[in-house]
Write an enzyme that holds these catalytic residues in place. Sequence first.
Site, PDB file in Angstrom:
ATOM      1  N   GLU A   1     -14.979 -10.038 -46.484  1.00 22.65           N
ATOM      2  CA  GLU A   1     -15.549  -9.010 -47.490  1.00 22.65           C
ATOM      3  C   GLU A   1     -14.419  -7.995 -47.758  1.00 22.65           C
ATOM      4  O   GLU A   1     -14.571  -7.346 -48.917  1.00 22.65           O
ATOM      5  CB  GLU A   1     -16.706  -8.274 -46.625  1.00 22.65           C
ATOM      6  CG  GLU A   1     -17.545  -7.650 -47.744  1.00 22.65           C
ATOM      7  CD  GLU A   1     -18.724  -7.149 -46.897  1.00 22.65           C
ATOM      8  OE1 GLU A   1     -19.850  -7.057 -47.314  1.00 22.65           O
ATOM      9  OE2 GLU A   1     -18.813  -6.730 -45.515  1.00 22.65           O
TER      10      GLU A   1
ATOM     11  N   HIS B   1     -13.728 -32.145 -31.983  1.00 22.92           N
ATOM     12  CA  HIS B   1     -14.298 -33.377 -32.077  1.00 22.92           C
ATOM     13  C   HIS B   1     -15.208 -33.605 -33.084  1.00 22.92           C
ATOM     14  O   HIS B   1     -15.912 -34.580 -33.318  1.00 22.92           O
ATOM     15  CB  HIS B   1     -15.364 -33.480 -30.761  1.00 22.92           C
ATOM     16  CG  HIS B   1     -14.580 -33.694 -29.477  1.00 22.92           C
ATOM     17  ND1 HIS B   1     -14.163 -35.024 -28.476  1.00 22.92           N
ATOM     18  CD2 HIS B   1     -13.978 -32.850 -28.730  1.00 22.92           C
ATOM     19  CE1 HIS B   1     -13.650 -34.689 -27.497  1.00 22.92           C
ATOM     20  NE2 HIS B   1     -13.338 -33.483 -27.453  1.00 22.92           N
TER      21      HIS B   1
ATOM     22  N   LYS C   1     -27.846  -9.993 -54.858  1.00 23.35           N
ATOM     23  CA  LYS C   1     -29.077  -9.042 -54.710  1.00 23.35           C
ATOM     24  C   LYS C   1     -29.969  -9.058 -55.921  1.00 23.35           C
ATOM     25  O   LYS C   1     -31.076  -8.751 -56.103  1.00 23.35           O
ATOM     26  CB  LYS C   1     -28.687  -7.781 -54.055  1.00 23.35           C
ATOM     27  CG  LYS C   1     -28.121  -7.812 -52.686  1.00 23.35           C
ATOM     28  CD  LYS C   1     -27.540  -6.208 -52.421  1.00 23.35           C
ATOM     29  CE  LYS C   1     -27.135  -6.502 -50.924  1.00 23.35           C
ATOM     30  NZ  LYS C   1     -26.490  -5.109 -50.338  1.00 23.35           N
TER      31      LYS C   1
END
Length: 427
Positions: free
Chosen positions: A278, A299, A414
Amino acid sequence: MITIDLQHAKLSEEMSSYKETVKDIHHMIHNKTGKGNDFLGWVALPENYDKEEVALIKKTAAMLQEEVDVLLVCGIGGSYLGARAAIDALNGLFPTNKVEIIYVGNTFSSTYLAQVVDYLEDKEFAINVISKSGTTTETSIAFRVFKELAETRYGKEKAQRRIVATTDKARGALKTLATNEGYTTFVVPDDVGGRYSVLTGVGLFPIAMAGIDIEEMLGGAKEAMDLYNNEDLETNVAYQYGVARQMLHKAGYPAEMFVTYESQFTMVAEWWKQLFGESEGKESKGILPTSATFSTDLHSLGQFIQDGSKVVFETILQVATPAKDLTVPSDKDDLDNLNYLAGKSVDWVNKKACEGTIEAHVVTGNVPNILLSLDKMDAKGFGFMVYFFEKACAMSVYMLEVNPFDQPGVEVYKANMFKLLGKPGAK
Protein backbone atom coordinates in the site's frame (compact mmCIF):
# COMPACT_ATOMS: atom_id res chain seq x y z
CA MET A 1 18.38 -7.01 17.36
CA ILE A 2 18.11 -7.47 13.58
CA THR A 3 21.04 -8.36 11.36
CA ILE A 4 21.12 -8.48 7.56
CA ASP A 5 23.02 -10.89 5.34
CA LEU A 6 23.34 -9.73 1.74
CA GLN A 7 25.94 -12.24 0.58
CA HIS A 8 23.24 -14.19 -1.32
CA ALA A 9 21.44 -11.10 -2.69
CA LYS A 10 23.31 -11.03 -6.03
CA LEU A 11 23.54 -7.24 -5.94
CA SER A 12 25.11 -5.93 -9.13
CA GLU A 13 25.87 -2.45 -7.78
CA GLU A 14 27.88 -1.15 -4.87
CA MET A 15 25.53 -0.22 -2.04
CA SER A 16 27.89 2.58 -1.07
CA SER A 17 26.88 4.39 -4.27
CA TYR A 18 23.53 5.18 -2.57
CA LYS A 19 25.05 6.81 0.52
CA GLU A 20 24.17 10.37 -0.45
CA THR A 21 20.66 9.43 -1.57
CA VAL A 22 20.07 7.71 1.76
CA LYS A 23 21.42 10.69 3.68
CA ASP A 24 19.07 13.05 1.82
CA ILE A 25 16.04 10.82 2.38
CA HIS A 26 16.92 10.31 6.05
CA HIS A 27 16.78 14.07 6.57
CA MET A 28 13.59 14.24 4.50
CA ILE A 29 11.96 11.75 6.89
CA HIS A 30 13.17 13.39 10.09
CA ASN A 31 12.65 16.98 8.94
CA LYS A 32 9.25 16.12 7.43
CA THR A 33 9.98 17.69 4.06
CA GLY A 34 8.93 14.85 1.73
CA LYS A 35 5.64 13.76 0.21
CA GLY A 36 3.09 12.69 2.79
CA ASN A 37 4.92 14.46 5.62
CA ASP A 38 1.64 14.87 7.54
CA PHE A 39 1.80 11.12 8.26
CA LEU A 40 5.22 10.82 9.85
CA GLY A 41 3.97 10.63 13.43
CA TRP A 42 5.19 7.03 13.64
CA VAL A 43 8.83 8.16 13.42
CA ALA A 44 8.99 9.45 17.02
CA LEU A 45 6.00 7.48 18.32
CA PRO A 46 7.99 5.04 20.50
CA GLU A 47 9.19 8.02 22.51
CA ASN A 48 6.26 10.42 22.21
CA TYR A 49 3.34 8.02 22.64
CA ASP A 50 0.48 9.06 24.92
CA LYS A 51 1.45 7.61 28.33
CA GLU A 52 -1.99 8.28 29.81
CA GLU A 53 -3.71 6.45 26.97
CA VAL A 54 -1.40 3.43 27.36
CA ALA A 55 -2.25 3.36 31.07
CA LEU A 56 -5.96 3.45 30.22
CA ILE A 57 -5.47 0.69 27.64
CA LYS A 58 -3.90 -1.52 30.30
CA LYS A 59 -6.60 -0.69 32.86
CA THR A 60 -9.46 -1.33 30.41
CA ALA A 61 -7.90 -4.59 29.22
CA ALA A 62 -7.42 -5.83 32.80
CA MET A 63 -11.08 -5.11 33.58
CA LEU A 64 -12.48 -6.80 30.51
CA GLN A 65 -10.17 -9.80 30.83
CA GLU A 66 -12.04 -10.66 34.03
CA GLU A 67 -15.44 -10.45 32.34
CA VAL A 68 -15.23 -11.90 28.83
CA ASP A 69 -14.14 -15.02 26.95
CA VAL A 70 -13.82 -13.37 23.53
CA LEU A 71 -12.77 -10.01 22.17
CA LEU A 72 -14.08 -9.20 18.71
CA VAL A 73 -11.58 -6.98 16.92
CA CYS A 74 -13.70 -5.21 14.32
CA GLY A 75 -11.51 -3.59 11.67
CA ILE A 76 -9.88 -4.05 8.28
CA GLY A 77 -6.39 -3.51 6.87
CA GLY A 78 -4.17 -1.56 9.22
CA SER A 79 -6.96 -1.53 11.76
CA TYR A 80 -6.39 -5.19 12.58
CA LEU A 81 -3.40 -6.68 10.72
CA GLY A 82 -0.72 -5.35 13.05
CA ALA A 83 -2.53 -6.57 16.17
CA ARG A 84 -3.19 -9.96 14.61
CA ALA A 85 0.43 -10.27 13.52
CA ALA A 86 1.61 -9.56 17.06
CA ILE A 87 -0.90 -11.81 18.79
CA ASP A 88 -0.28 -14.79 16.50
CA ALA A 89 3.50 -14.35 16.53
CA LEU A 90 3.78 -14.01 20.31
CA ASN A 91 0.98 -16.21 21.63
CA GLY A 92 1.10 -18.84 18.89
CA LEU A 93 -1.73 -20.49 17.01
CA PHE A 94 -2.92 -22.40 20.11
CA PRO A 95 -2.74 -19.64 22.71
CA THR A 96 -3.29 -20.12 26.41
CA ASN A 97 -4.26 -16.54 27.24
CA LYS A 98 -7.66 -16.16 28.88
CA VAL A 99 -9.36 -14.05 26.21
CA GLU A 100 -9.75 -15.43 22.71
CA ILE A 101 -9.30 -12.84 19.96
CA ILE A 102 -11.59 -13.12 16.92
CA TYR A 103 -11.30 -10.80 13.93
CA VAL A 104 -14.38 -9.45 12.17
CA GLY A 105 -15.09 -6.44 9.98
CA ASN A 106 -12.42 -7.49 7.48
CA THR A 107 -14.71 -9.31 5.04
CA PHE A 108 -18.16 -9.23 3.47
CA SER A 109 -18.49 -13.01 3.89
CA SER A 110 -21.97 -13.68 5.26
CA THR A 111 -21.00 -17.24 6.16
CA TYR A 112 -18.08 -16.08 8.29
CA LEU A 113 -20.13 -13.47 10.15
CA ALA A 114 -22.96 -15.95 10.78
CA GLN A 115 -20.51 -18.55 12.08
CA VAL A 116 -19.04 -16.03 14.51
CA VAL A 117 -22.54 -15.16 15.74
CA ASP A 118 -23.21 -18.85 16.32
CA TYR A 119 -19.87 -19.35 18.05
CA LEU A 120 -20.64 -16.57 20.52
CA GLU A 121 -23.88 -18.22 21.63
CA ASP A 122 -22.40 -19.48 24.91
CA LYS A 123 -19.52 -16.99 25.17
CA GLU A 124 -19.15 -13.72 27.05
CA PHE A 125 -17.79 -11.17 24.58
CA ALA A 126 -16.60 -7.60 24.13
CA ILE A 127 -16.08 -5.56 20.96
CA ASN A 128 -13.22 -3.31 19.90
CA VAL A 129 -14.41 -1.43 16.81
CA ILE A 130 -11.56 0.31 14.98
CA SER A 131 -12.17 2.90 12.28
CA LYS A 132 -10.96 6.47 11.97
CA SER A 133 -14.04 7.56 10.04
CA GLY A 134 -16.58 5.08 11.33
CA THR A 135 -17.88 4.56 7.79
CA THR A 136 -15.62 1.76 6.52
CA THR A 137 -18.20 -0.55 4.97
CA GLU A 138 -16.82 -3.97 5.93
CA THR A 139 -16.20 -2.84 9.49
CA SER A 140 -19.47 -0.94 9.87
CA ILE A 141 -21.63 -3.85 8.72
CA ALA A 142 -19.93 -6.23 11.16
CA PHE A 143 -20.17 -3.71 13.98
CA ARG A 144 -23.90 -3.26 13.40
CA VAL A 145 -24.37 -7.04 13.65
CA PHE A 146 -22.36 -7.49 16.85
CA LYS A 147 -23.46 -4.25 18.51
CA GLU A 148 -27.05 -5.39 18.09
CA LEU A 149 -26.14 -8.83 19.46
CA ALA A 150 -24.45 -7.28 22.50
CA GLU A 151 -27.31 -4.91 23.25
CA THR A 152 -29.91 -7.66 22.84
CA ARG A 153 -28.03 -10.06 25.09
CA TYR A 154 -26.65 -7.72 27.74
CA GLY A 155 -28.90 -4.67 27.62
CA LYS A 156 -27.80 -1.19 26.67
CA GLU A 157 -25.82 -0.31 29.78
CA LYS A 158 -23.73 -3.47 30.00
CA ALA A 159 -23.14 -3.45 26.23
CA GLN A 160 -21.77 0.08 26.51
CA ARG A 161 -19.16 -1.16 29.02
CA ARG A 162 -18.11 -3.92 26.66
CA ILE A 163 -17.73 -1.85 23.50
CA VAL A 164 -14.45 -0.03 23.01
CA ALA A 165 -14.04 2.33 20.06
CA THR A 166 -10.68 3.24 18.53
CA THR A 167 -11.29 6.19 16.26
CA ASP A 168 -10.55 9.84 15.47
CA LYS A 169 -9.97 12.01 18.52
CA ALA A 170 -12.51 14.67 17.56
CA ARG A 171 -14.73 13.87 14.59
CA GLY A 172 -16.38 11.21 12.46
CA ALA A 173 -19.34 8.88 12.69
CA LEU A 174 -17.75 6.45 15.15
CA LYS A 175 -16.47 9.23 17.40
CA THR A 176 -19.96 10.72 17.50
CA LEU A 177 -21.51 7.34 18.34
CA ALA A 178 -18.89 6.59 20.99
CA THR A 179 -19.47 9.96 22.66
CA ASN A 180 -23.25 9.57 22.57
CA GLU A 181 -23.14 6.02 23.92
CA GLY A 182 -20.37 6.54 26.44
CA TYR A 183 -17.94 3.97 25.06
CA THR A 184 -14.35 3.88 26.22
CA THR A 185 -12.35 5.33 23.34
CA PHE A 186 -8.77 5.24 22.12
CA VAL A 187 -7.32 7.45 19.42
CA VAL A 188 -6.27 6.83 15.85
CA PRO A 189 -3.66 9.60 15.57
CA ASP A 190 -4.06 12.13 12.78
CA ASP A 191 -0.42 11.80 11.76
CA VAL A 192 -0.15 7.98 11.67
CA GLY A 193 -1.65 6.02 8.77
CA GLY A 194 -3.37 2.70 9.32
CA ARG A 195 -0.55 0.47 8.14
CA TYR A 196 1.86 2.25 10.50
CA SER A 197 -0.54 2.20 13.46
CA VAL A 198 0.17 -1.08 15.27
CA LEU A 199 2.06 0.74 18.05
CA THR A 200 -0.86 3.14 18.67
CA GLY A 201 -4.14 2.39 20.40
CA VAL A 202 -5.22 0.70 17.15
CA GLY A 203 -2.96 -2.27 17.84
CA LEU A 204 -2.11 -1.88 21.51
CA PHE A 205 -5.58 -2.49 22.98
CA PRO A 206 -6.18 -5.88 21.28
CA ILE A 207 -2.58 -6.84 22.00
CA ALA A 208 -3.04 -5.98 25.68
CA MET A 209 -6.29 -7.98 25.74
CA ALA A 210 -4.27 -10.96 24.54
CA GLY A 211 -2.07 -10.69 27.61
CA ILE A 212 1.00 -9.23 25.91
CA ASP A 213 3.17 -6.58 27.59
CA ILE A 214 2.59 -3.50 25.42
CA GLU A 215 5.15 -1.38 27.27
CA GLU A 216 7.82 -3.97 26.48
CA MET A 217 6.73 -3.74 22.84
CA LEU A 218 7.01 0.03 22.84
CA GLY A 219 10.39 -0.31 24.53
CA GLY A 220 11.63 -2.52 21.70
CA ALA A 221 10.40 0.00 19.17
CA LYS A 222 12.19 2.77 21.09
CA GLU A 223 15.47 0.83 20.84
CA ALA A 224 14.96 0.55 17.07
CA MET A 225 14.04 4.23 16.81
CA ASP A 226 17.27 5.22 18.53
CA LEU A 227 19.36 2.79 16.49
CA TYR A 228 17.95 3.74 13.08
CA ASN A 229 17.96 7.50 13.63
CA ASN A 230 21.18 7.32 11.68
CA GLU A 231 21.95 8.60 8.20
CA ASP A 232 24.95 6.29 7.67
CA LEU A 233 24.09 3.56 5.18
CA GLU A 234 27.12 1.54 6.24
CA THR A 235 25.71 1.04 9.75
CA ASN A 236 21.92 1.46 9.36
CA VAL A 237 20.59 -2.05 8.71
CA ALA A 238 17.02 -0.84 8.07
CA TYR A 239 18.24 1.43 5.31
CA GLN A 240 20.45 -1.34 3.90
CA TYR A 241 17.36 -3.51 3.51
CA GLY A 242 15.36 -0.68 1.94
CA VAL A 243 18.13 0.08 -0.55
CA ALA A 244 18.86 -3.58 -1.37
CA ARG A 245 15.25 -4.24 -2.39
CA GLN A 246 15.30 -1.23 -4.74
CA MET A 247 18.62 -2.36 -6.21
CA LEU A 248 17.05 -5.75 -6.98
CA HIS A 249 13.98 -4.06 -8.44
CA LYS A 250 16.23 -2.01 -10.69
CA ALA A 251 18.07 -5.21 -11.70
CA GLY A 252 14.85 -6.72 -13.07
CA TYR A 253 13.06 -8.37 -10.15
CA PRO A 254 9.52 -6.99 -9.92
CA ALA A 255 8.35 -9.16 -6.99
CA GLU A 256 9.58 -9.76 -3.46
CA MET A 257 8.62 -12.89 -1.52
CA PHE A 258 8.68 -12.47 2.25
CA VAL A 259 9.55 -15.86 3.73
CA THR A 260 9.23 -17.13 7.29
CA TYR A 261 9.86 -20.58 8.71
CA GLU A 262 7.25 -20.35 11.48
CA SER A 263 3.53 -20.96 10.91
CA GLN A 264 2.62 -18.42 13.57
CA PHE A 265 4.38 -15.69 11.57
CA THR A 266 1.97 -15.94 8.63
CA MET A 267 0.13 -12.81 9.77
CA VAL A 268 3.42 -10.97 10.18
CA ALA A 269 3.80 -11.55 6.44
CA GLU A 270 0.27 -10.24 5.84
CA TRP A 271 1.07 -7.08 7.81
CA TRP A 272 4.34 -6.71 5.89
CA LYS A 273 2.49 -7.06 2.57
CA GLN A 274 0.12 -4.25 3.43
CA LEU A 275 2.93 -2.04 4.71
CA PHE A 276 4.97 -2.33 1.52
CA GLY A 277 2.21 -2.91 -1.03
CA GLU A 278 0.00 0.00 0.00
CA SER A 279 2.98 2.29 0.54
CA GLU A 280 4.82 1.52 -2.69
CA GLY A 281 2.35 0.51 -5.38
CA LYS A 282 1.63 3.85 -7.03
CA GLU A 283 2.18 5.67 -10.32
CA SER A 284 2.77 2.32 -12.06
CA LYS A 285 5.80 1.79 -9.82
CA GLY A 286 6.76 -0.54 -7.02
CA ILE A 287 7.67 -4.10 -6.09
CA LEU A 288 4.87 -6.66 -5.80
CA PRO A 289 4.91 -7.99 -2.21
CA THR A 290 4.17 -11.70 -1.88
CA SER A 291 4.79 -14.17 0.94
CA ALA A 292 5.32 -17.81 1.78
CA THR A 293 5.71 -19.95 4.88
CA PHE A 294 8.48 -22.53 4.55
CA SER A 295 8.97 -25.41 4.62
CA THR A 296 5.20 -25.78 4.01
CA ASP A 297 5.16 -23.80 0.78
CA LEU A 298 8.33 -25.42 -0.52
CA HIS A 299 6.05 -28.30 -1.49
CA SER A 300 4.04 -25.99 -3.74
CA LEU A 301 5.56 -22.58 -4.52
CA GLY A 302 9.03 -24.04 -4.12
CA GLN A 303 8.89 -25.51 -7.61
CA PHE A 304 8.19 -22.12 -9.19
CA ILE A 305 10.85 -20.37 -7.12
CA GLN A 306 13.45 -22.97 -8.02
CA ASP A 307 12.74 -23.49 -11.71
CA GLY A 308 10.19 -20.89 -12.82
CA SER A 309 10.60 -17.47 -14.41
CA LYS A 310 13.06 -15.26 -12.58
CA VAL A 311 10.75 -12.54 -11.34
CA VAL A 312 11.11 -13.02 -7.58
CA PHE A 313 13.70 -12.25 -4.97
CA GLU A 314 13.27 -13.59 -1.45
CA THR A 315 13.52 -11.82 1.90
CA ILE A 316 13.77 -14.34 4.71
CA LEU A 317 12.93 -13.42 8.30
CA GLN A 318 14.59 -15.88 10.65
CA VAL A 319 14.39 -15.86 14.45
CA ALA A 320 17.57 -16.92 16.21
CA THR A 321 15.91 -18.25 19.38
CA PRO A 322 12.51 -19.98 19.04
CA ALA A 323 9.78 -19.40 21.61
CA LYS A 324 9.58 -23.15 22.20
CA ASP A 325 11.51 -26.20 21.02
CA LEU A 326 11.29 -30.00 20.98
CA THR A 327 13.75 -32.84 20.55
CA VAL A 328 13.36 -35.45 17.81
CA PRO A 329 12.73 -38.77 19.60
CA SER A 330 14.43 -42.07 18.83
CA ASP A 331 12.41 -45.01 17.50
CA LYS A 332 13.61 -48.59 17.92
CA ASP A 333 12.34 -49.74 14.52
CA ASP A 334 13.49 -46.62 12.63
CA LEU A 335 11.19 -47.45 9.72
CA ASP A 336 11.27 -43.81 8.60
CA ASN A 337 15.09 -43.73 8.77
CA LEU A 338 15.08 -40.68 11.00
CA ASN A 339 17.13 -41.97 13.90
CA TYR A 340 20.07 -40.01 12.54
CA LEU A 341 18.17 -36.93 13.82
CA ALA A 342 17.32 -38.41 17.23
CA GLY A 343 18.32 -36.04 20.00
CA LYS A 344 18.47 -33.03 17.67
CA SER A 345 16.17 -30.09 18.29
CA VAL A 346 13.34 -29.48 15.83
CA ASP A 347 14.43 -25.84 15.55
CA TRP A 348 17.91 -27.04 14.51
CA VAL A 349 16.26 -29.09 11.76
CA ASN A 350 14.21 -26.02 10.73
CA LYS A 351 17.32 -23.86 10.47
CA LYS A 352 19.16 -26.50 8.43
CA ALA A 353 16.15 -26.61 6.09
CA CYS A 354 16.50 -22.84 5.74
CA GLU A 355 20.22 -23.11 4.97
CA GLY A 356 19.64 -25.85 2.40
CA THR A 357 16.83 -23.91 0.76
CA ILE A 358 18.91 -20.75 0.46
CA GLU A 359 21.67 -22.72 -1.24
CA ALA A 360 19.18 -24.40 -3.60
CA HIS A 361 17.42 -21.18 -4.55
CA VAL A 362 20.52 -19.02 -4.83
CA VAL A 363 23.09 -21.37 -6.34
CA THR A 364 20.93 -23.66 -8.48
CA GLY A 365 17.83 -21.48 -8.94
CA ASN A 366 19.67 -18.15 -9.36
CA VAL A 367 17.16 -16.41 -7.06
CA PRO A 368 18.52 -13.52 -4.97
CA ASN A 369 18.01 -13.89 -1.22
CA ILE A 370 18.12 -11.31 1.57
CA LEU A 371 18.40 -12.85 5.04
CA LEU A 372 17.14 -10.91 8.06
CA SER A 373 17.73 -12.38 11.50
CA LEU A 374 15.81 -11.27 14.61
CA ASP A 375 17.23 -12.27 17.98
CA LYS A 376 13.94 -13.29 19.57
CA MET A 377 10.26 -12.91 18.78
CA ASP A 378 8.98 -11.64 22.12
CA ALA A 379 7.10 -8.40 22.85
CA LYS A 380 10.30 -6.38 22.75
CA GLY A 381 11.51 -8.08 19.59
CA PHE A 382 8.17 -7.58 17.84
CA GLY A 383 8.21 -3.86 18.60
CA PHE A 384 11.77 -3.61 17.32
CA MET A 385 10.85 -5.49 14.13
CA VAL A 386 7.84 -3.26 13.44
CA TYR A 387 9.94 -0.13 13.60
CA PHE A 388 12.68 -1.71 11.49
CA PHE A 389 10.24 -2.43 8.65
CA GLU A 390 8.50 0.93 8.94
CA LYS A 391 11.81 2.79 8.63
CA ALA A 392 13.01 0.53 5.80
CA CYS A 393 9.71 1.01 3.97
CA ALA A 394 9.86 4.80 4.16
CA MET A 395 13.41 4.80 2.81
CA SER A 396 12.66 2.32 0.04
CA VAL A 397 9.50 4.07 -1.16
CA TYR A 398 10.99 7.55 -1.10
CA MET A 399 13.72 6.18 -3.37
CA LEU A 400 10.95 5.65 -5.95
CA GLU A 401 9.88 9.28 -5.54
CA VAL A 402 6.30 8.43 -4.62
CA ASN A 403 4.29 9.23 -1.49
CA PRO A 404 4.70 6.34 0.98
CA PHE A 405 1.74 7.40 3.11
CA ASP A 406 -1.30 7.72 0.85
CA GLN A 407 -3.38 5.07 -0.90
CA PRO A 408 -5.43 6.68 -3.68
CA GLY A 409 -5.88 3.45 -5.60
CA VAL A 410 -7.97 1.69 -2.96
CA GLU A 411 -10.71 4.28 -3.38
CA VAL A 412 -11.53 3.04 -6.90
CA TYR A 413 -13.07 -0.28 -5.82
CA LYS A 414 -15.03 1.52 -3.12
CA ALA A 415 -16.54 3.97 -5.59
CA ASN A 416 -17.57 1.16 -7.93
CA MET A 417 -18.99 -0.89 -5.06
CA PHE A 418 -21.02 2.02 -3.67
CA LYS A 419 -22.51 2.65 -7.10
CA LEU A 420 -23.53 -1.01 -7.42
CA LEU A 421 -24.94 -1.03 -3.89
CA GLY A 422 -27.06 1.99 -4.67
CA LYS A 423 -25.50 4.24 -2.04
CA PRO A 424 -27.12 7.70 -2.18
CA GLY A 425 -24.87 10.12 -4.07
CA ALA A 426 -22.53 7.43 -5.40
CA LYS A 427 -21.30 7.97 -8.94
